[in-house]
Design a protein around this motif. Structure first.
Motif, PDB file in Angstrom:
ATOM      1  N   TYR A   9       0.842  -1.195   0.000  1.00  0.00           N
ATOM      2  CA  TYR A   9       0.000   0.000   0.000  1.00  0.00           C
ATOM      3  C   TYR A   9       0.876   1.244   0.000  1.00  0.00           C
ATOM      4  O   TYR A   9       1.988   1.220   0.520  1.00  0.00           O
ATOM      5  N   HIS A  10       0.354   2.335  -0.539  1.00  0.00           N
ATOM      6  CA  HIS A  10       0.969   3.649  -0.411  1.00  0.00           C
ATOM      7  C   HIS A  10      -0.035   4.540   0.295  1.00  0.00           C
ATOM      8  O   HIS A  10      -1.231   4.506  -0.019  1.00  0.00           O
ATOM      9  N   CYS A  11       0.440   5.277   1.274  1.00  0.00           N
ATOM     10  CA  CYS A  11      -0.447   6.138   2.047  1.00  0.00           C
ATOM     11  C   CYS A  11       0.281   7.426   2.417  1.00  0.00           C
ATOM     12  O   CYS A  11       1.505   7.477   2.466  1.00  0.00           O
ATOM     13  N   CYS A 120      -8.504  16.755   0.320  1.00  0.00           N
ATOM     14  CA  CYS A 120      -8.349  15.351  -0.066  1.00  0.00           C
ATOM     15  C   CYS A 120      -9.620  14.621   0.373  1.00  0.00           C
ATOM     16  O   CYS A 120      -9.714  14.192   1.518  1.00  0.00           O
ATOM     17  N   ARG A 122     -10.904  11.730  -0.115  1.00  0.00           N
ATOM     18  CA  ARG A 122     -10.897  10.291   0.147  1.00  0.00           C
ATOM     19  C   ARG A 122      -9.745   9.926   1.071  1.00  0.00           C
ATOM     20  O   ARG A 122      -8.728  10.609   1.122  1.00  0.00           O
ATOM     21  N   PHE A 124      -6.468   8.564   2.156  1.00  0.00           N
ATOM     22  CA  PHE A 124      -5.249   8.468   1.352  1.00  0.00           C
ATOM     23  C   PHE A 124      -4.519   7.166   1.678  1.00  0.00           C
ATOM     24  O   PHE A 124      -3.455   7.147   2.294  1.00  0.00           O
ATOM     25  N   LEU A 125      -5.119   6.064   1.260  1.00  0.00           N
ATOM     26  CA  LEU A 125      -4.553   4.719   1.427  1.00  0.00           C
ATOM     27  C   LEU A 125      -4.911   3.944   0.172  1.00  0.00           C
ATOM     28  O   LEU A 125      -6.091   3.748  -0.125  1.00  0.00           O
ATOM     29  N   HIS A 126      -3.895   3.534  -0.573  1.00  0.00           N
ATOM     30  CA  HIS A 126      -4.134   2.917  -1.866  1.00  0.00           C
ATOM     31  C   HIS A 126      -3.294   1.654  -2.024  1.00  0.00           C
ATOM     32  O   HIS A 126      -2.076   1.683  -1.834  1.00  0.00           O
ATOM     33  N   CYS A 127      -3.961   0.554  -2.370  1.00  0.00           N
ATOM     34  CA  CYS A 127      -3.236  -0.690  -2.623  1.00  0.00           C
ATOM     35  C   CYS A 127      -2.570  -0.548  -3.987  1.00  0.00           C
ATOM     36  O   CYS A 127      -3.228  -0.339  -5.003  1.00  0.00           O
ATOM     37  N   SER A 128      -1.253  -0.637  -4.012  1.00  0.00           N
ATOM     38  CA  SER A 128      -0.519  -0.432  -5.254  1.00  0.00           C
ATOM     39  C   SER A 128      -0.013  -1.740  -5.860  1.00  0.00           C
ATOM     40  O   SER A 128       0.384  -1.768  -7.020  1.00  0.00           O
TER      41      SER A 128
END
Length: 133
Positions: A9-11, A120, A122, A124-128
């Protein structure tokens, strides 16, 4: 049984820097899950929780000079997080327990959520990356 999936994840978290570019850490803190108004919430506990471990790598640090009240003199850190265990809200709880809640996290970053959601909308945690083992 071993884990069959590995996720990266990128956060973006707020608060003081977690370190310089490339800094690595492993956050290990037991988590306890409770239901609040029908929704699951986790919290780091000193004893009695389930083992939870997250690998963290600092990818970038930002310091805002915006005139916006919340953003003025704020620091943010872009983090690559890899859950070693898979607990409910593990990354969010671990970073919040370090005093670095994720941007726009209504559950674990409630002190900053109102201002964060203005720029922002949403979490800010995205599965990359998802890797099958």
């Amino acid at each position: 049984a071993g884990r069959l999936v590995s996720k990266t994840y990128h956060c973006l978290c707020s608060g003081n820097d977690l370190g310089c570019f490339g800094s690595q850490a492993v956050r290990s803190a037991p988590l306890s899950t409770v239901k609040v108004h029908g929704a699951k919430h986790s919290r780091a506990v000193p004893v009695g929780g389930r083992e939870a471990c997250t690998s963290l790598v600092v990818k970038a640090s930002y310091h805002s000079m915006e005139p916006h009240q919340r953003l003025q003199d704020c620091s943010f850190t872009l983090v690559e997080a890899r859950p070693i265990t898979g607990r409910t809200h593990q990354i969010r709880v671990h970073l919040a327990s370090l005093g670095r809640p994720l941007v726009s996290d209504a559950t674990y970053g409630s002190e900053t959520y109102g201002e964060d959601s203005q720029w922002c909308p949403r979490l800010f945690l995205h599965c990359s990356r998802v890797t099958l083992m």
